[in-house]
Scaffold this active site. Sequence first.
Site, PDB file in Angstrom:
ATOM      1  N   CYS A 113      39.490  25.089  33.153  1.00  0.00           N
ATOM      2  CA  CYS A 113      40.623  25.508  32.321  1.00  0.00           C
ATOM      3  C   CYS A 113      41.224  24.351  31.534  1.00  0.00           C
ATOM      4  O   CYS A 113      41.842  24.553  30.493  1.00  0.00           O
ATOM      5  CB  CYS A 113      41.699  26.179  33.185  1.00  0.00           C
ATOM      6  SG  CYS A 113      41.045  27.577  34.095  1.00  0.00           S
ATOM      7  N   HIS A 257      47.452  26.939  28.577  1.00  0.00           N
ATOM      8  CA  HIS A 257      46.245  27.660  28.992  1.00  0.00           C
ATOM      9  C   HIS A 257      46.692  29.020  29.523  1.00  0.00           C
ATOM     10  O   HIS A 257      47.631  29.108  30.310  1.00  0.00           O
ATOM     11  CB  HIS A 257      45.516  26.856  30.070  1.00  0.00           C
ATOM     12  CG  HIS A 257      44.572  27.690  30.868  1.00  0.00           C
ATOM     13  ND1 HIS A 257      43.585  28.441  30.268  1.00  0.00           N
ATOM     14  CD2 HIS A 257      44.489  27.940  32.199  1.00  0.00           C
ATOM     15  CE1 HIS A 257      42.928  29.099  31.209  1.00  0.00           C
ATOM     16  NE2 HIS A 257      43.463  28.812  32.380  1.00  0.00           N
ATOM     17  N   ASN A 287      42.051  35.554  31.091  1.00  0.00           N
ATOM     18  CA  ASN A 287      41.916  34.101  31.192  1.00  0.00           C
ATOM     19  C   ASN A 287      40.499  33.720  30.744  1.00  0.00           C
ATOM     20  O   ASN A 287      39.527  34.095  31.392  1.00  0.00           O
ATOM     21  CB  ASN A 287      42.177  33.699  32.656  1.00  0.00           C
ATOM     22  CG  ASN A 287      42.036  32.213  32.922  1.00  0.00           C
ATOM     23  OD1 ASN A 287      41.333  31.513  32.202  1.00  0.00           O
ATOM     24  ND2 ASN A 287      42.688  31.749  33.975  1.00  0.00           N
TER      25      ASN A 287
HETATM   26  C1  LIG Z   1      45.272  36.248  41.982  1.00  0.00           C
HETATM   27  C2  LIG Z   1      46.721  36.685  42.047  1.00  0.00           C
HETATM   28  C3  LIG Z   1      47.059  37.525  40.823  1.00  0.00           C
HETATM   29  C4  LIG Z   1      46.903  37.534  43.298  1.00  0.00           C
HETATM   30  O1  LIG Z   1      48.257  37.886  43.404  1.00  0.00           O
HETATM   31  P1  LIG Z   1      49.006  37.715  44.811  1.00  0.00           P
HETATM   32  O2  LIG Z   1      50.364  38.246  44.616  1.00  0.00           O
HETATM   33  O3  LIG Z   1      48.849  36.289  45.217  1.00  0.00           O
HETATM   34  O4  LIG Z   1      48.208  38.685  45.693  1.00  0.00           O
HETATM   35  P2  LIG Z   1      47.464  38.396  47.065  1.00  0.00           P
HETATM   36  O5  LIG Z   1      46.292  37.484  46.839  1.00  0.00           O
HETATM   37  O6  LIG Z   1      48.480  37.987  48.093  1.00  0.00           O
HETATM   38  O7  LIG Z   1      46.987  39.823  47.375  1.00  0.00           O
HETATM   39  C5  LIG Z   1      47.891  40.873  47.656  1.00  0.00           C
HETATM   40  C6  LIG Z   1      47.087  42.100  47.949  1.00  0.00           C
HETATM   41  O8  LIG Z   1      46.491  42.569  46.744  1.00  0.00           O
HETATM   42  C7  LIG Z   1      45.076  42.742  46.935  1.00  0.00           C
HETATM   43  N1  LIG Z   1      44.392  42.502  45.676  1.00  0.00           N
HETATM   44  C8  LIG Z   1      43.818  41.359  45.230  1.00  0.00           C
HETATM   45  N2  LIG Z   1      43.268  41.572  44.028  1.00  0.00           N
HETATM   46  C9  LIG Z   1      43.525  42.861  43.702  1.00  0.00           C
HETATM   47  C10 LIG Z   1      43.206  43.661  42.582  1.00  0.00           C
HETATM   48  N3  LIG Z   1      42.553  43.189  41.534  1.00  0.00           N
HETATM   49  N4  LIG Z   1      43.637  44.939  42.598  1.00  0.00           N
HETATM   50  C11 LIG Z   1      44.325  45.440  43.618  1.00  0.00           C
HETATM   51  N5  LIG Z   1      44.639  44.736  44.712  1.00  0.00           N
HETATM   52  C12 LIG Z   1      44.239  43.459  44.751  1.00  0.00           C
HETATM   53  C13 LIG Z   1      44.730  41.750  47.997  1.00  0.00           C
HETATM   54  O9  LIG Z   1      43.540  42.143  48.650  1.00  0.00           O
HETATM   55  C14 LIG Z   1      45.925  41.837  48.931  1.00  0.00           C
HETATM   56  O10 LIG Z   1      45.808  42.957  49.743  1.00  0.00           O
HETATM   57  P3  LIG Z   1      46.309  42.916  51.285  1.00  0.00           P
HETATM   58  O11 LIG Z   1      47.792  42.660  51.176  1.00  0.00           O
HETATM   59  O12 LIG Z   1      45.935  44.256  51.771  1.00  0.00           O
HETATM   60  O13 LIG Z   1      45.564  41.776  51.901  1.00  0.00           O
HETATM   61  C15 LIG Z   1      47.683  35.492  42.150  1.00  0.00           C
HETATM   62  O14 LIG Z   1      47.506  34.816  43.376  1.00  0.00           O
HETATM   63  C16 LIG Z   1      47.523  34.537  41.043  1.00  0.00           C
HETATM   64  O15 LIG Z   1      47.868  34.826  39.917  1.00  0.00           O
HETATM   65  N6  LIG Z   1      47.009  33.324  41.328  1.00  0.00           N
HETATM   66  C17 LIG Z   1      46.725  32.343  40.324  1.00  0.00           C
HETATM   67  C18 LIG Z   1      45.394  32.674  39.756  1.00  0.00           C
HETATM   68  C19 LIG Z   1      45.093  31.954  38.490  1.00  0.00           C
HETATM   69  O16 LIG Z   1      45.910  31.845  37.613  1.00  0.00           O
HETATM   70  N7  LIG Z   1      43.876  31.454  38.394  1.00  0.00           N
HETATM   71  C20 LIG Z   1      43.444  30.762  37.265  1.00  0.00           C
HETATM   72  C21 LIG Z   1      43.961  29.376  37.316  1.00  0.00           C
HETATM   73  S1  LIG Z   1      43.455  28.530  35.954  1.00  0.00           S
END
Ligand SMILES: CC(C)(COP(=O)(O)OP(=O)(O)OC[C@H]1O[C@@H](n2cnc3c(N)ncnc32)[C@H](O)[C@@H]1OP(=O)(O)O)[C@@H](O)C(=O)NCCC(=O)NCCS
Length: 330
Positions: A113, A257, A287
Amino acid sequence: MRGARIMGTGRHLPPRVVTNEELTKLMDTTDEWIVQRTGIRERRYAEASVGNCHMGADAARKAIDKAGITPEDIDLVIFATLSPDMYFPGVGVLVQDLLGLRTVGALDVRNQCSGFIYALSVAETFVKGGFHDHVLVIGSEIHSKGLNFSTAGRDVSVIFGDGAGAAVVGPAEPGKGILSTHLHSEGKHAKELCAAEPGFLQNPWLTHEIIDQGRHYPKMNGKYVFAHAVRRFPEVIREALEKNGCAASDLSMVIPHQANERITQAVRDVMELPAEKVFSNIERYGNTTAASIPIALDECLEQGRIREGDLVCLVAFGAGFTWASALVRW
Ligand SMILES: CC(C)(COP(=O)(O)OP(=O)(O)OC[C@H]1O[C@@H](n2cnc3c(N)ncnc32)[C@H](O)[C@@H]1OP(=O)(O)O)[C@@H](O)C(=O)NCCC(=O)NCCS
């Protein structure tokens, strides 16, 4: 020493739009979950026969055109991607061929990124040092061919999209253009966001088991990445401002980004910047890692939101972890 400026930009987005609704047919997810957690409504996926070299070359042609030069004038290609068309050689050489450039150097950058800003920093150094007059910088990514579209991979696969952006960097008066770039890394977090296999940490580097067990898909510790990103984005913006004796209130535009809309919102809040000064298009493209900043910059310029004399900050965070900023006087 002379300065270095961004002379022209271009972008290529594959025509195929993939909505959140379409993803719900492949995995257990909902439009509501994706929009709430990421701000993404749709992304683009490249056709099977299209590579980063094609998308990158198209974006580059537009950037060269807007810079008012010709492919003949390009002295160096720097290509940033985490999804190279071939394991080797790099994509830069393919672009050199597609654009019919002279036999100039072609360098690939592997910084995910942060890749575009890392590449821009290399271009800045070559131009400011007087080694090259016109450096072509490209960020391009094809995620769609390498994601796990089952429910097991939904946390990663809903976020990423395909696209390319490019910029031509050329000479400027001292004090104008790219004022400074700031690059960082902290490799102890490498495994928190990575595609570790196949790879040469093992022998042989690729096995049937890797594919059968889906170990070749990217993996992300979402919450961990989030926590680091919201700290590093503001930190590296402030570093660039301090280096140049500027304040956040001097900024006309921040182009982050496009990691995740919630990360962008957090950056806005911490930096106390109004929404119109922090560019966002993640809703439409997801992204696109190394491509997201040049795509956003090209759209921002097209919308007339950057004027001569404006202070603009490009800023990124991603796998590695790596993070980086560039402060630009337009
Ligand atoms: C990935 C992201 C959106 C997940 O959101 P979160 O609030 O952290 O969610 P969690 O990982 O705690 O997951 C919560 C629940 O949603 C579920 N879940 C994950 N992806 C899912 C999807 N696409 N659809 C539905 N549910 C989903 C998980 O399995 C989890 O279920 P559980 O509670 O039964 O275990 C978040 O962590 C994020 O934005 N992280 C940064 C990622 C990023 O920007 N990456 C690029 C960096 S350059």
